[in-house]
Write a protein that holds these residues in place. Structure first.
Motif, PDB file in Angstrom:
ATOM      1  N   SER A 107       0.831  -1.210   0.000  1.00  0.00           N
ATOM      2  CA  SER A 107       0.000   0.000   0.000  1.00  0.00           C
ATOM      3  C   SER A 107       0.860   1.253   0.000  1.00  0.00           C
ATOM      4  O   SER A 107       0.561   2.223  -0.695  1.00  0.00           O
ATOM      5  CB  SER A 107      -0.924   0.022   1.215  1.00  0.00           C
ATOM      6  N   ALA A 108       1.924   1.247   0.781  1.00  0.00           N
ATOM      7  CA  ALA A 108       2.820   2.404   0.835  1.00  0.00           C
ATOM      8  C   ALA A 108       3.475   2.625  -0.522  1.00  0.00           C
ATOM      9  O   ALA A 108       3.595   3.765  -0.982  1.00  0.00           O
ATOM     10  CB  ALA A 108       3.880   2.207   1.910  1.00  0.00           C
ATOM     11  N   PHE A 109       3.875   1.547  -1.176  1.00  0.00           N
ATOM     12  CA  PHE A 109       4.496   1.663  -2.497  1.00  0.00           C
ATOM     13  C   PHE A 109       3.510   2.261  -3.506  1.00  0.00           C
ATOM     14  O   PHE A 109       3.844   3.169  -4.265  1.00  0.00           O
ATOM     15  CB  PHE A 109       5.012   0.308  -2.983  1.00  0.00           C
ATOM     16  N   LYS A 110       2.276   1.757  -3.487  1.00  0.00           N
ATOM     17  CA  LYS A 110       1.254   2.267  -4.406  1.00  0.00           C
ATOM     18  C   LYS A 110       0.965   3.741  -4.138  1.00  0.00           C
ATOM     19  O   LYS A 110       0.844   4.536  -5.061  1.00  0.00           O
ATOM     20  CB  LYS A 110      -0.041   1.457  -4.280  1.00  0.00           C
ATOM     21  N   ARG A 111       0.845   4.105  -2.866  1.00  0.00           N
ATOM     22  CA  ARG A 111       0.566   5.497  -2.497  1.00  0.00           C
ATOM     23  C   ARG A 111       1.709   6.402  -2.931  1.00  0.00           C
ATOM     24  O   ARG A 111       1.483   7.468  -3.502  1.00  0.00           O
ATOM     25  CB  ARG A 111       0.337   5.594  -0.993  1.00  0.00           C
ATOM     26  N   ASP A 112       2.936   5.983  -2.664  1.00  0.00           N
ATOM     27  CA  ASP A 112       4.091   6.793  -3.047  1.00  0.00           C
ATOM     28  C   ASP A 112       4.167   6.961  -4.559  1.00  0.00           C
ATOM     29  O   ASP A 112       4.483   8.044  -5.053  1.00  0.00           O
ATOM     30  CB  ASP A 112       5.386   6.177  -2.517  1.00  0.00           C
ATOM     31  N   SER A 113       3.885   5.902  -5.302  1.00  0.00           N
ATOM     32  CA  SER A 113       3.911   5.970  -6.767  1.00  0.00           C
ATOM     33  C   SER A 113       2.807   6.878  -7.289  1.00  0.00           C
ATOM     34  O   SER A 113       3.017   7.667  -8.205  1.00  0.00           O
ATOM     35  CB  SER A 113       3.740   4.577  -7.370  1.00  0.00           C
ATOM     36  N   LYS A 114       1.638   6.781  -6.696  1.00  0.00           N
ATOM     37  CA  LYS A 114       0.479   7.562  -7.129  1.00  0.00           C
ATOM     38  C   LYS A 114       0.733   9.060  -6.984  1.00  0.00           C
ATOM     39  O   LYS A 114       0.289   9.843  -7.807  1.00  0.00           O
ATOM     40  CB  LYS A 114      -0.737   7.153  -6.284  1.00  0.00           C
ATOM     41  N   TYR A 115       1.428   9.457  -5.937  1.00  0.00           N
ATOM     42  CA  TYR A 115       1.659  10.869  -5.663  1.00  0.00           C
ATOM     43  C   TYR A 115       3.068  11.334  -6.037  1.00  0.00           C
ATOM     44  O   TYR A 115       3.494  12.406  -5.631  1.00  0.00           O
ATOM     45  CB  TYR A 115       1.359  11.185  -4.189  1.00  0.00           C
ATOM     46  N   ASP A 116       3.750  10.558  -6.829  1.00  0.00           N
ATOM     47  CA  ASP A 116       5.063  10.955  -7.320  1.00  0.00           C
ATOM     48  C   ASP A 116       4.926  12.247  -8.120  1.00  0.00           C
ATOM     49  O   ASP A 116       3.995  12.410  -8.914  1.00  0.00           O
ATOM     50  CB  ASP A 116       5.642   9.838  -8.205  1.00  0.00           C
ATOM     51  N   ALA A 117       5.837  13.195  -7.901  1.00  0.00           N
ATOM     52  CA  ALA A 117       5.748  14.520  -8.536  1.00  0.00           C
ATOM     53  C   ALA A 117       5.667  14.442 -10.058  1.00  0.00           C
ATOM     54  O   ALA A 117       4.982  15.246 -10.697  1.00  0.00           O
ATOM     55  CB  ALA A 117       6.939  15.379  -8.114  1.00  0.00           C
ATOM     56  N   LYS A 118       6.326  13.484 -10.659  1.00  0.00           N
ATOM     57  CA  LYS A 118       6.331  13.368 -12.126  1.00  0.00           C
ATOM     58  C   LYS A 118       4.978  12.905 -12.669  1.00  0.00           C
ATOM     59  O   LYS A 118       4.621  13.218 -13.800  1.00  0.00           O
ATOM     60  CB  LYS A 118       7.409  12.381 -12.570  1.00  0.00           C
ATOM     61  N   ASN A 119       4.248  12.130 -11.875  1.00  0.00           N
ATOM     62  CA  ASN A 119       2.989  11.546 -12.334  1.00  0.00           C
ATOM     63  C   ASN A 119       1.751  12.278 -11.844  1.00  0.00           C
ATOM     64  O   ASN A 119       0.642  11.961 -12.259  1.00  0.00           O
ATOM     65  CB  ASN A 119       2.896  10.086 -11.881  1.00  0.00           C
ATOM     66  N   PHE A 120       1.906  13.230 -10.946  1.00  0.00           N
ATOM     67  CA  PHE A 120       0.769  13.897 -10.308  1.00  0.00           C
ATOM     68  C   PHE A 120       0.041  14.811 -11.293  1.00  0.00           C
ATOM     69  O   PHE A 120       0.646  15.644 -11.950  1.00  0.00           O
ATOM     70  CB  PHE A 120       1.240  14.701  -9.095  1.00  0.00           C
ATOM     71  N   LYS A 121      -1.275  14.639 -11.386  1.00  0.00           N
ATOM     72  CA  LYS A 121      -2.119  15.424 -12.299  1.00  0.00           C
ATOM     73  C   LYS A 121      -3.058  16.294 -11.461  1.00  0.00           C
ATOM     74  O   LYS A 121      -3.943  15.774 -10.769  1.00  0.00           O
ATOM     75  CB  LYS A 121      -2.940  14.506 -13.195  1.00  0.00           C
ATOM     76  N   LYS A 141      -5.566  18.249 -12.241  1.00  0.00           N
ATOM     77  CA  LYS A 141      -6.992  18.145 -12.575  1.00  0.00           C
ATOM     78  C   LYS A 141      -7.657  16.944 -11.895  1.00  0.00           C
ATOM     79  O   LYS A 141      -8.817  17.006 -11.522  1.00  0.00           O
ATOM     80  CB  LYS A 141      -7.177  18.071 -14.088  1.00  0.00           C
ATOM     81  N   GLU A 142      -6.927  15.869 -11.751  1.00  0.00           N
ATOM     82  CA  GLU A 142      -7.487  14.666 -11.130  1.00  0.00           C
ATOM     83  C   GLU A 142      -7.807  14.874  -9.655  1.00  0.00           C
ATOM     84  O   GLU A 142      -8.643  14.165  -9.099  1.00  0.00           O
ATOM     85  CB  GLU A 142      -6.517  13.491 -11.285  1.00  0.00           C
ATOM     86  N   TYR A 143      -7.169  15.841  -9.007  1.00  0.00           N
ATOM     87  CA  TYR A 143      -7.334  15.997  -7.563  1.00  0.00           C
ATOM     88  C   TYR A 143      -8.062  17.272  -7.168  1.00  0.00           C
ATOM     89  O   TYR A 143      -8.348  17.477  -5.998  1.00  0.00           O
ATOM     90  CB  TYR A 143      -5.977  15.896  -6.871  1.00  0.00           C
ATOM     91  N   SER A 144      -8.414  18.117  -8.106  1.00  0.00           N
ATOM     92  CA  SER A 144      -9.153  19.343  -7.794  1.00  0.00           C
ATOM     93  C   SER A 144     -10.490  19.015  -7.137  1.00  0.00           C
ATOM     94  O   SER A 144     -10.845  19.587  -6.106  1.00  0.00           O
ATOM     95  CB  SER A 144      -9.358  20.181  -9.045  1.00  0.00           C
ATOM     96  N   ASP A 145     -11.261  18.114  -7.719  1.00  0.00           N
ATOM     97  CA  ASP A 145     -12.544  17.715  -7.123  1.00  0.00           C
ATOM     98  C   ASP A 145     -12.337  16.973  -5.802  1.00  0.00           C
ATOM     99  O   ASP A 145     -13.129  17.128  -4.878  1.00  0.00           O
ATOM    100  CB  ASP A 145     -13.334  16.833  -8.089  1.00  0.00           C
ATOM    101  N   PHE A 146     -11.299  16.198  -5.753  1.00  0.00           N
ATOM    102  CA  PHE A 146     -10.979  15.420  -4.548  1.00  0.00           C
ATOM    103  C   PHE A 146     -10.778  16.336  -3.339  1.00  0.00           C
ATOM    104  O   PHE A 146     -11.131  15.992  -2.218  1.00  0.00           O
ATOM    105  CB  PHE A 146      -9.724  14.582  -4.828  1.00  0.00           C
ATOM    106  N   LEU A 147     -10.259  17.530  -3.562  1.00  0.00           N
ATOM    107  CA  LEU A 147      -9.946  18.463  -2.474  1.00  0.00           C
ATOM    108  C   LEU A 147     -11.012  19.531  -2.255  1.00  0.00           C
ATOM    109  O   LEU A 147     -10.881  20.349  -1.339  1.00  0.00           O
ATOM    110  CB  LEU A 147      -8.599  19.146  -2.750  1.00  0.00           C
ATOM    111  N   LYS A 148     -12.083  19.552  -3.038  1.00  0.00           N
ATOM    112  CA  LYS A 148     -13.032  20.661  -2.993  1.00  0.00           C
ATOM    113  C   LYS A 148     -13.736  20.826  -1.643  1.00  0.00           C
ATOM    114  O   LYS A 148     -14.093  21.934  -1.281  1.00  0.00           O
ATOM    115  CB  LYS A 148     -14.044  20.564  -4.126  1.00  0.00           C
ATOM    116  N   ASP A 149     -13.944  19.788  -0.874  1.00  0.00           N
ATOM    117  CA  ASP A 149     -14.629  19.904   0.420  1.00  0.00           C
ATOM    118  C   ASP A 149     -13.658  19.988   1.598  1.00  0.00           C
ATOM    119  O   ASP A 149     -14.075  19.899   2.755  1.00  0.00           O
ATOM    120  CB  ASP A 149     -15.576  18.707   0.621  1.00  0.00           C
ATOM    121  N   GLU A 150     -12.386  20.161   1.302  1.00  0.00           N
ATOM    122  CA  GLU A 150     -11.379  20.242   2.357  1.00  0.00           C
ATOM    123  C   GLU A 150     -11.158  21.694   2.785  1.00  0.00           C
ATOM    124  O   GLU A 150     -11.557  22.624   2.088  1.00  0.00           O
ATOM    125  CB  GLU A 150     -10.056  19.635   1.875  1.00  0.00           C
TER     126      GLU A 150
END
Length: 181
Positions: free
Chosen positions: A149-163, A165-174
């Motif tokens: 899980s840690a490997f997947k999370r780290d890969s998902k949020y790697d600076a080179k791969n981070f998009k 637009k994909e996270y704008s909606d994810f953060l809208k209620d924060e």
């Protein structure tokens, strides 16, 4: 050195009286002091298993569940939950006991990834873990899952791969204000 060892061979436990010098400004035992003890017992357990010097590679989540009072007996227990090629996951459990009432409280549990090192600082192969019961298998599997899980999370949020637009909606209620375009 044995090719495989049981967790029982490396179990370590320490008990220490919590003194005023261990307290924070709120009068409770300082969390940093407890973390230091946890790191020490993880080192002792992993070194005992690997028969080598070990270093802390990571600590997985420490939630302080109950405060520790000055005057409590603090008991820390550590055992090997998982072995990789050069690393081990050490489970650490912390309990406080009121010496007058005898009441025990689970204060926290955490998982320390420790890596065995040789005299030159190179990673060393560690003995595998002998699993003898369902609980040991559950701990091993949970540690492996946590690692994946840690490997997947780290890969998902790697600076080179981070998009963005994909996270704008994810953060809208924060509780955050996005001001870039």
């Amino acid at each position: 050195m044995a090719k495989y060892k049981s967790a029982k061979e490396s179990i370590v436990s320490i008990t220490e009286l919590m003194q005023p010098s261990h307290s924070n400004f709120g009068g409770k035992v300082h969390g940093g002091y407890i973390l230091n003890l946890m790191d020490q017992i993880a080192f002792a357990c992993s070194s005992k298993h690997s028969q080598s010097y070990c270093v802390t590679a990571s600590v997985n989540r420490v939630d302080f569940l109950n405060p520790v009072e000055v005057g409590d007996l603090l008991t820390l227990k550590a055992s090997i939950n998982y072995t990789g090629r050069t690393s081990m996951v050490v489970g650490v459990r912390v309990e406080a006991e009121n010496i007058i009432t005898g009441k025990k409280r689970h204060c926290n549990s955490s998982y320390f990834t420790m890596v065995a090192k040789d005299e030159k600082g190179k990673n060393l192969k560690v003995p595998g873990l002998i699993i003898k019961d369902k609980e040991a298998m559950r701990r091993f599997a949970r540690s492996k899952e946590r690692k994946l899980s840690a490997f997947k999370r780290d890969s998902k949020y790697d600076a080179k791969n981070f998009k963005i637009k994909e996270y704008s909606d994810f953060l809208k209620d924060e509780n955050v204000k996005l001001e870039f375009k």
